[in-house]
Design an enzyme around this catalytic site. Structure first.
Site, PDB file in Angstrom:
ATOM      1  N   GLU A 159      30.956  61.418 -27.289  1.00 34.65           N
ATOM      2  CA  GLU A 159      30.026  62.334 -26.423  1.00 34.65           C
ATOM      3  C   GLU A 159      30.891  63.119 -25.309  1.00 34.65           C
ATOM      4  OE1 GLU A 159      26.595  60.593 -24.772  1.00 34.65           O
ATOM      5  OE2 GLU A 159      26.632  61.779 -22.984  1.00 34.65           O
ATOM      6  N   GLU A 164      26.633  67.927 -16.042  1.00 38.20           N
ATOM      7  CA  GLU A 164      25.495  67.248 -15.681  1.00 38.20           C
ATOM      8  C   GLU A 164      25.075  67.446 -14.167  1.00 38.20           C
ATOM      9  OE1 GLU A 164      24.574  63.345 -17.998  1.00 38.20           O
ATOM     10  OE2 GLU A 164      26.676  63.287 -17.944  1.00 38.20           O
TER      11      GLU A 164
END
Length: 411
Positions: A159, A164
């Site tokens: 990932e 974020e």
């Protein structure tokens, strides 16, 4: 986003390798050859009428809740929580509502939002991946722009979190990689904080990675704030040399951001102006020189097409022994044969030769806009032995270092 989300809905996808856009390093010479051109392989500027759903040829909309992170939202279908605004933006809206009596892991869902991905539509291996966005604000908000490796088997498949934000940090965003032995809270990454107490929710910003076979660099508005390589993994496996697909979502609550509280206002919006992937064009040429250290050329010794002929550095002379075609199948060819790593070697110092094209991994190359030529099987760079610019110096593969003896221009 630090753990798998709705992975049951992520589809297997495939893509030919493409490469990272970065600052070019061109060898000194009177007439430098044309560098590898950058091309856009994915772009969505979200143009369309207000209220329209996202382009289904580029994105699939996921639905459901997410117990893995203990998020509070239910992701809805269609344009209920994700729609175009008619001004060139995608707007993902999180609301405190439950019009469909949606059920979540904790009972009746309290919030709705949207999540979408490009699995089955677009995947990429290497490149400059960016999104220009304005994020929401408030405790419990968790917007993200990220990627998952294919086929999905988290965390082993990998990932890449490009951006974020957790609402209790209005001035900071995070970039992280996750893989086997470094997933969830053990992910490897860093944060970037705006100066002067600015909040990311106040304006659009561009969040990007530059992704190459041996590195991933994160940037905000063009400012690089971290770079990760296999050396950062402490011996654990680097799983970022294969296709990944992109994901956009706005989560509400969860382990990391915590749940909304009385200070959180709704609705909140993640506004996306553009998502773009730029890669180098290695999809074939009519044949030309590959130029490197001291302005010299990649050369087939003696212009011999015999299998096993050494590939070397030599003064550029325009002969067919120096005319190379970078093909869409990942091969680099001259005199009707392929650039080949001798004996299928992957170790530092494995020499290069000319050989019949076999389709083997020792004949596959990735040519980046950063002027690296990488053998993905070995994850090593085309290298001039000993940094020696003398005519006849044998070429080899070696761990990518960014040195001048590993920089090449392809015409």
């Amino acid at each position: 986003m630090n753990s798998p989300r709705l992975l049951r809905r992520c589809l297997l996808a495939v893509l030919s390798a493409a490469l990272v856009t970065a600052a070019a390093v061109v060898p000194a010479q009177a007439d430098p050859p044309t560098a590898v051109a950058a091309v856009t392989t994915f772009s969505d500027t979200f143009d369309g009428p207000a209220g329209a759903a996202v382009d289904s040829s580029k994105w699939q909309v996921e639905t459901g809740d997410n117990v893995n992170n203990h998020e509070r939202q239910y992701y809805t279908s269609g344009n209920n929580n994700a729609k175009l605004d008619g001004q060139g933006n995608l707007v993902i809206t999180a609301r405190r509502e439950n019009p469909g009596n949606y059920q979540c892991w904790y009972g009746r869902c309290e919030y709705t939002s949207a999540r979408m991905n490009t699995s089955g539509k677009f995947t990429g291996t290497y490149g400059h991946v960016e999104a220009r966005m304005k994020i929401p604000r408030g405790q419990g908000m968790w917007p993200a722009f990220w990627m998952l490796g294919t086929p999905v088997n988290w965390p082993d498949s990998g990932e890449i979190d490009i951006m974020e934000n957790v609402g209790f940090e209005p001035s900071t965003v995070h970039g992280t990689i996750h893989g086997p032995g470094y997933s969830g809270s053990g992910g490897i990454g860093a944060g970037y904080t705006l100066p002067g107490g600015q909040a990311f929710a106040d304006a659009f910003h561009t969040f990007a990675i530059d992704w190459a076979p041996d590195s991933i660099s994160w940037s905000v508005d063009g400012t690089v704030y971290q770079r990760r390589t296999p050396a950062d993994l402490g011996g654990r496996t680097w799983v970022f040399n294969k296709p990944f697909f992109m994901i956009l979502n706005l989560a509400v609550g969860g382990y990391w951001p915590g749940d909304p509280d009385g200070s959180t206002s709704f609705p909140q919006q993640l506004v996306v102006d553009e998502v773009k992937v730029t890669t180098s064009d290695s999809s074939g040429s009519t044949g030309g020189p590959i130029t490197g250290l001291a302005g010299k050329c990649v050369d087939v010794a003696g212009a011999s097409a015999a299998n096993g002929t050494p590939v070397q550095l030599y003064d550029c002379n325009g002969t067919t022994a120096q005319r190379w075609t970078v093909s869409s199948d990942g091969t680099i060819r001259a005199l009707g044969k392929c650039l080949d790593v001798t004996g299928n070697g992957t170790a530092d110092g494995s020499t290069l030769q000319l050989w019949d094209c076999t389709g083997g991994p020792n004949q596959k190359w990735a040519v980046s806009a950063a002027h690296d030529i990488v053998n993905p099987q070995a994850n090593k760079c085309l290298d001039v032995t000993g940094n020696n610019s003398a005519n006849g110096t044998r070429l080899q593969i070696w761990t990518c270092s960014g040195g001048a003896n590993q920089k090449w221009s392809v015409s």
